[in-house]
Design a protein around this motif. Structure first.
Motif, PDB file in Angstrom:
ATOM      1  N   MET A 147       0.840  -1.179   0.000  1.00  0.00           N
ATOM      2  CA  MET A 147       0.000   0.000   0.000  1.00  0.00           C
ATOM      3  C   MET A 147       0.886   1.243   0.000  1.00  0.00           C
ATOM      4  O   MET A 147       1.811   1.352   0.796  1.00  0.00           O
ATOM      5  N   ILE A 148       0.589   2.168  -0.895  1.00  0.00           N
ATOM      6  CA  ILE A 148       1.271   3.452  -0.963  1.00  0.00           C
ATOM      7  C   ILE A 148       0.363   4.466  -0.272  1.00  0.00           C
ATOM      8  O   ILE A 148      -0.827   4.558  -0.586  1.00  0.00           O
ATOM      9  N   ASN A 149       0.913   5.217   0.673  1.00  0.00           N
ATOM     10  CA  ASN A 149       0.135   6.174   1.457  1.00  0.00           C
ATOM     11  C   ASN A 149       0.528   7.596   1.090  1.00  0.00           C
ATOM     12  O   ASN A 149       1.706   7.956   1.178  1.00  0.00           O
ATOM     13  N   VAL A 150      -0.466   8.402   0.703  1.00  0.00           N
ATOM     14  CA  VAL A 150      -0.246   9.771   0.251  1.00  0.00           C
ATOM     15  C   VAL A 150      -1.058  10.714   1.122  1.00  0.00           C
ATOM     16  O   VAL A 150      -2.259  10.519   1.316  1.00  0.00           O
ATOM     17  N   MET A 151      -0.394  11.754   1.653  1.00  0.00           N
ATOM     18  CA  MET A 151      -1.093  12.768   2.440  1.00  0.00           C
ATOM     19  C   MET A 151      -0.802  14.156   1.882  1.00  0.00           C
ATOM     20  O   MET A 151       0.345  14.496   1.625  1.00  0.00           O
ATOM     21  N   PHE A 152      -1.863  14.932   1.701  1.00  0.00           N
ATOM     22  CA  PHE A 152      -1.762  16.315   1.256  1.00  0.00           C
ATOM     23  C   PHE A 152      -1.928  17.217   2.475  1.00  0.00           C
ATOM     24  O   PHE A 152      -2.793  16.968   3.323  1.00  0.00           O
ATOM     25  N   VAL A 153      -1.112  18.278   2.552  1.00  0.00           N
ATOM     26  CA  VAL A 153      -1.109  19.131   3.744  1.00  0.00           C
ATOM     27  C   VAL A 153      -1.153  20.606   3.360  1.00  0.00           C
ATOM     28  O   VAL A 153      -0.374  21.061   2.515  1.00  0.00           O
ATOM     29  N   CYS A 154      -2.071  21.341   4.005  1.00  0.00           N
ATOM     30  CA  CYS A 154      -2.088  22.800   3.928  1.00  0.00           C
ATOM     31  C   CYS A 154      -2.232  23.320   5.357  1.00  0.00           C
ATOM     32  O   CYS A 154      -2.006  22.575   6.309  1.00  0.00           O
ATOM     33  N   LEU A 155      -2.617  24.550   5.523  1.00  0.00           N
ATOM     34  CA  LEU A 155      -2.676  25.133   6.865  1.00  0.00           C
ATOM     35  C   LEU A 155      -3.863  24.600   7.671  1.00  0.00           C
ATOM     36  O   LEU A 155      -3.703  24.018   8.726  1.00  0.00           O
ATOM     37  N   GLY A 156      -5.077  24.803   7.175  1.00  0.00           N
ATOM     38  CA  GLY A 156      -6.271  24.454   7.945  1.00  0.00           C
ATOM     39  C   GLY A 156      -6.981  23.190   7.516  1.00  0.00           C
ATOM     40  O   GLY A 156      -7.912  22.744   8.185  1.00  0.00           O
ATOM     41  N   ASN A 157      -6.585  22.615   6.375  1.00  0.00           N
ATOM     42  CA  ASN A 157      -7.207  21.400   5.841  1.00  0.00           C
ATOM     43  C   ASN A 157      -8.679  21.612   5.514  1.00  0.00           C
ATOM     44  O   ASN A 157      -9.511  20.740   5.722  1.00  0.00           O
ATOM     45  N   ILE A 158      -8.999  22.808   4.975  1.00  0.00           N
ATOM     46  CA  ILE A 158     -10.385  23.042   4.538  1.00  0.00           C
ATOM     47  C   ILE A 158     -10.494  23.547   3.099  1.00  0.00           C
ATOM     48  O   ILE A 158     -11.596  23.604   2.562  1.00  0.00           O
ATOM     49  N   CYS A 159      -9.378  23.914   2.472  1.00  0.00           N
ATOM     50  CA  CYS A 159      -9.432  24.386   1.082  1.00  0.00           C
ATOM     51  C   CYS A 159      -8.528  23.565   0.171  1.00  0.00           C
ATOM     52  O   CYS A 159      -8.997  22.719  -0.587  1.00  0.00           O
ATOM     53  N   ARG A 160      -7.247  23.808   0.247  1.00  0.00           N
ATOM     54  CA  ARG A 160      -6.314  23.215  -0.718  1.00  0.00           C
ATOM     55  C   ARG A 160      -6.095  21.721  -0.531  1.00  0.00           C
ATOM     56  O   ARG A 160      -6.214  20.941  -1.488  1.00  0.00           O
ATOM     57  N   SER A 161      -5.740  21.301   0.686  1.00  0.00           N
ATOM     58  CA  SER A 161      -5.419  19.873   0.857  1.00  0.00           C
ATOM     59  C   SER A 161      -6.639  18.963   0.706  1.00  0.00           C
ATOM     60  O   SER A 161      -6.506  17.884   0.111  1.00  0.00           O
ATOM     61  N   PRO A 162      -7.840  19.344   1.168  1.00  0.00           N
ATOM     62  CA  PRO A 162      -8.969  18.449   0.883  1.00  0.00           C
ATOM     63  C   PRO A 162      -9.338  18.426  -0.601  1.00  0.00           C
ATOM     64  O   PRO A 162      -9.810  17.407  -1.103  1.00  0.00           O
ATOM     65  N   THR A 163      -9.080  19.531  -1.301  1.00  0.00           N
ATOM     66  CA  THR A 163      -9.300  19.535  -2.753  1.00  0.00           C
ATOM     67  C   THR A 163      -8.355  18.534  -3.410  1.00  0.00           C
ATOM     68  O   THR A 163      -8.768  17.710  -4.236  1.00  0.00           O
ATOM     69  N   ALA A 164      -7.077  18.580  -3.024  1.00  0.00           N
ATOM     70  CA  ALA A 164      -6.107  17.620  -3.563  1.00  0.00           C
ATOM     71  C   ALA A 164      -6.489  16.195  -3.175  1.00  0.00           C
ATOM     72  O   ALA A 164      -6.402  15.272  -3.995  1.00  0.00           O
ATOM     73  N   HIS A 165      -6.923  16.017  -1.937  1.00  0.00           N
ATOM     74  CA  HIS A 165      -7.348  14.706  -1.425  1.00  0.00           C
ATOM     75  C   HIS A 165      -8.467  14.156  -2.309  1.00  0.00           C
ATOM     76  O   HIS A 165      -8.387  13.013  -2.802  1.00  0.00           O
ATOM     77  N   GLY A 166      -9.513  14.938  -2.498  1.00  0.00           N
ATOM     78  CA  GLY A 166     -10.668  14.477  -3.267  1.00  0.00           C
ATOM     79  C   GLY A 166     -10.347  14.209  -4.726  1.00  0.00           C
ATOM     80  O   GLY A 166     -10.782  13.195  -5.293  1.00  0.00           O
ATOM     81  N   ILE A 167      -9.578  15.096  -5.337  1.00  0.00           N
ATOM     82  CA  ILE A 167      -9.230  14.926  -6.748  1.00  0.00           C
ATOM     83  C   ILE A 167      -8.326  13.714  -6.931  1.00  0.00           C
ATOM     84  O   ILE A 167      -8.562  12.869  -7.807  1.00  0.00           O
ATOM     85  N   PHE A 168      -7.282  13.612  -6.097  1.00  0.00           N
ATOM     86  CA  PHE A 168      -6.361  12.485  -6.241  1.00  0.00           C
ATOM     87  C   PHE A 168      -7.066  11.166  -5.934  1.00  0.00           C
ATOM     88  O   PHE A 168      -6.853  10.166  -6.629  1.00  0.00           O
ATOM     89  N   GLN A 169      -7.925  11.155  -4.924  1.00  0.00           N
ATOM     90  CA  GLN A 169      -8.686   9.941  -4.602  1.00  0.00           C
ATOM     91  C   GLN A 169      -9.507   9.500  -5.805  1.00  0.00           C
ATOM     92  O   GLN A 169      -9.545   8.309  -6.132  1.00  0.00           O
ATOM     93  N   GLN A 170     -10.161  10.453  -6.477  1.00  0.00           N
ATOM     94  CA  GLN A 170     -10.967  10.108  -7.647  1.00  0.00           C
ATOM     95  C   GLN A 170     -10.092   9.549  -8.770  1.00  0.00           C
ATOM     96  O   GLN A 170     -10.458   8.578  -9.432  1.00  0.00           O
ATOM     97  N   MET A 171      -8.917  10.137  -8.965  1.00  0.00           N
ATOM     98  CA  MET A 171      -7.994   9.626  -9.994  1.00  0.00           C
ATOM     99  C   MET A 171      -7.538   8.211  -9.671  1.00  0.00           C
ATOM    100  O   MET A 171      -7.437   7.363 -10.567  1.00  0.00           O
ATOM    101  N   VAL A 172      -7.260   7.962  -8.411  1.00  0.00           N
ATOM    102  CA  VAL A 172      -6.832   6.634  -7.968  1.00  0.00           C
ATOM    103  C   VAL A 172      -7.947   5.615  -8.215  1.00  0.00           C
ATOM    104  O   VAL A 172      -7.703   4.525  -8.747  1.00  0.00           O
ATOM    105  N   VAL A 173      -9.172   5.971  -7.853  1.00  0.00           N
ATOM    106  CA  VAL A 173     -10.319   5.087  -8.074  1.00  0.00           C
ATOM    107  C   VAL A 173     -10.517   4.843  -9.566  1.00  0.00           C
ATOM    108  O   VAL A 173     -10.679   3.696 -10.007  1.00  0.00           O
ATOM    109  N   ASP A 174     -10.485   5.919 -10.364  1.00  0.00           N
ATOM    110  CA  ASP A 174     -10.686   5.791 -11.807  1.00  0.00           C
ATOM    111  C   ASP A 174      -9.618   4.916 -12.462  1.00  0.00           C
ATOM    112  O   ASP A 174      -9.882   4.266 -13.467  1.00  0.00           O
ATOM    113  N   ASP A 175      -8.432   4.908 -11.882  1.00  0.00           N
ATOM    114  CA  ASP A 175      -7.325   4.114 -12.416  1.00  0.00           C
ATOM    115  C   ASP A 175      -7.313   2.687 -11.855  1.00  0.00           C
ATOM    116  O   ASP A 175      -6.399   1.915 -12.155  1.00  0.00           O
ATOM    117  N   GLY A 176      -8.295   2.357 -11.013  1.00  0.00           N
ATOM    118  CA  GLY A 176      -8.387   1.009 -10.453  1.00  0.00           C
ATOM    119  C   GLY A 176      -7.349   0.709  -9.393  1.00  0.00           C
ATOM    120  O   GLY A 176      -7.009  -0.446  -9.167  1.00  0.00           O
TER     121      GLY A 176
END
Length: 158
Positions: free
Chosen positions: A1-30
């Motif tokens: 398992m490869i573990n990826v964490m995105f980090v910003c200051l408050g975790n309400i704008c940039r890092s959750p956006t990266a989290h959601g987008i990257f998660q969707q890409m990972v799912v789409d790629d199987g």
């Protein structure tokens, strides 16, 4: 398992956006069974809160759902457990380097370092700006997320 964490200051704008987008890409790629995705903030300002409504709205307009993500603060355990710990800007990268033991500094990178053909090295914080800032975050995150997924697939037999 490869573990990826995105980090910003408050975790309400940039890092959750990266989290959601990257998660969707990972799912789409199987690869959801091979790549685990998370996000955190270097501060404790918004623990337990969903992403900023403007982030959710901008992401939704591009087909991404961020509503399930909740803000958390990065911990020493995260620095041990995650293989890629990706900061949205230099200030958060610096904060991570202060928190992380030296033997984990190799895991810490600017997220934008994975964006191909892009000179921007930071994802700007859209919190105090207008709607255009949230669209810009999405543009930058999509570019860097594609490069990150490509890099992970090259480095690891998935």
């Amino acid at each position: 398992m490869i573990n990826v964490m995105f980090v910003c200051l408050g975790n309400i704008c940039r890092s959750p956006t990266a989290h959601g987008i990257f998660q969707q890409m990972v799912v789409d790629d199987g690869l959801a069974d091979r790549i685990q995705v998370a996000s955190s903030g270097t501060s404790a300002y918004h623990i337990g809160e969903p992403p900023d409504g403007r982030s959710q709205q901008a992401a939704s307009q591009r087909g991404y759902d961020l509503s399930w993500i909740r803000a958390q603060q990065v911990t020493l355990d995260d620095l041990e457990a995650y293989d890629y710990i990706l900061a949205m800007d230099k200030n958060n990268l610096s904060a991570l380097k202060q928190l992380a033991p030296v033997n984990h500094h190799n895991k810490l990178k600017l997220f934008m370092s994975f964006a191909q053909q892009q000179s921007e090295m930071e994802v700007p914080d859209p919190y105090y700006g207008g709607a255009n800032g949230f669209a810009q975050v999405l543009d930058l995150v999509e570019m860097a997320a594609q490069g990150l997924l490509q890099q992970i697939k090259q480095e690891h037999p998935l």
